[in-house]
Motif scaffolding. Structure first.
Motif, mmCIF file in Angstrom:
data_model
loop_
_atom_site.group_PDB
_atom_site.id
_atom_site.type_symbol
_atom_site.label_atom_id
_atom_site.label_comp_id
_atom_site.label_asym_id
_atom_site.label_seq_id
_atom_site.Cartn_x
_atom_site.Cartn_y
_atom_site.Cartn_z
ATOM 1 N N UNK A 46 0.060 -6.127 11.250
ATOM 2 C CA UNK A 46 1.222 -5.959 10.374
ATOM 3 C C UNK A 46 1.247 -7.029 9.292
ATOM 4 N N UNK A 47 0.903 -8.254 9.644
ATOM 5 C CA UNK A 47 0.893 -9.335 8.661
ATOM 6 C C UNK A 47 -0.201 -9.112 7.616
ATOM 7 N N UNK A 48 -1.356 -8.629 8.060
ATOM 8 C CA UNK A 48 -2.471 -8.410 7.134
ATOM 9 C C UNK A 48 -2.162 -7.281 6.160
ATOM 10 N N UNK A 49 -1.628 -6.177 6.669
ATOM 11 C CA UNK A 49 -1.402 -4.995 5.844
ATOM 12 C C UNK A 49 0.048 -4.852 5.396
ATOM 13 N N UNK A 54 4.723 -2.000 3.262
ATOM 14 C CA UNK A 54 5.951 -2.110 2.487
ATOM 15 C C UNK A 54 5.966 -1.101 1.342
ATOM 16 N N UNK A 55 4.845 -0.970 0.662
ATOM 17 C CA UNK A 55 4.757 -0.015 -0.442
ATOM 18 C C UNK A 55 4.940 1.417 0.055
ATOM 19 N N UNK A 60 8.272 6.213 0.357
ATOM 20 C CA UNK A 60 8.830 7.265 1.213
ATOM 21 C C UNK A 60 10.350 7.262 1.135
ATOM 22 N N UNK A 61 10.954 6.092 1.186
ATOM 23 C CA UNK A 61 12.419 5.999 1.110
ATOM 24 C C UNK A 61 12.907 6.457 -0.268
ATOM 25 N N UNK A 62 12.156 6.139 -1.317
ATOM 26 C CA UNK A 62 12.517 6.599 -2.654
ATOM 27 C C UNK A 62 12.473 8.116 -2.758
ATOM 28 N N UNK A 63 11.505 8.752 -2.111
ATOM 29 C CA UNK A 63 11.443 10.212 -2.112
ATOM 30 C C UNK A 63 12.593 10.812 -1.315
#
Length: 78
Positions: A46-49, A54-55, A60-63
């Motif tokens: 999770x820290x690496x990616x 987040x993007x 997805x939330x914007x859609x």
């Protein structure tokens, strides 16, 4: 001895027995170590990616809610 002392000693004996069995049984310790290692791996990934995750969530939330703030659920893309 009163009732509280008896209960305290009984609890202390049970806890000591649990710790002894936990440390003597290899299966319990190996399962514990495997669980900890899996958690560490997941947190590291999770820290690496994090930027990619987040993007993806942001897009997805914007859609879902739409850019106009009125909600994008069920709307057709223009």
């Amino acid at each position: 001895m009163n009732w509280i002392d008896t209960k305290y000693l009984n609890m202390k004996i049970r806890m000591q027995k649990f710790v002894d069995e936990f440390l003597s049984g290899e299966q319990g310790v190996s399962a514990f170590i495997a669980t900890i290692l899996l958690i560490v791996i997941v947190v590291a990934l999770c820290a690496i990616f994090w930027t990619n995750i987040n993007e993806w969530f942001t897009n997805t939330w914007g859609e879902i809610i739409g850019n106009d703030g009125m909600g994008g659920i069920g709307k057709q893309k223009s």
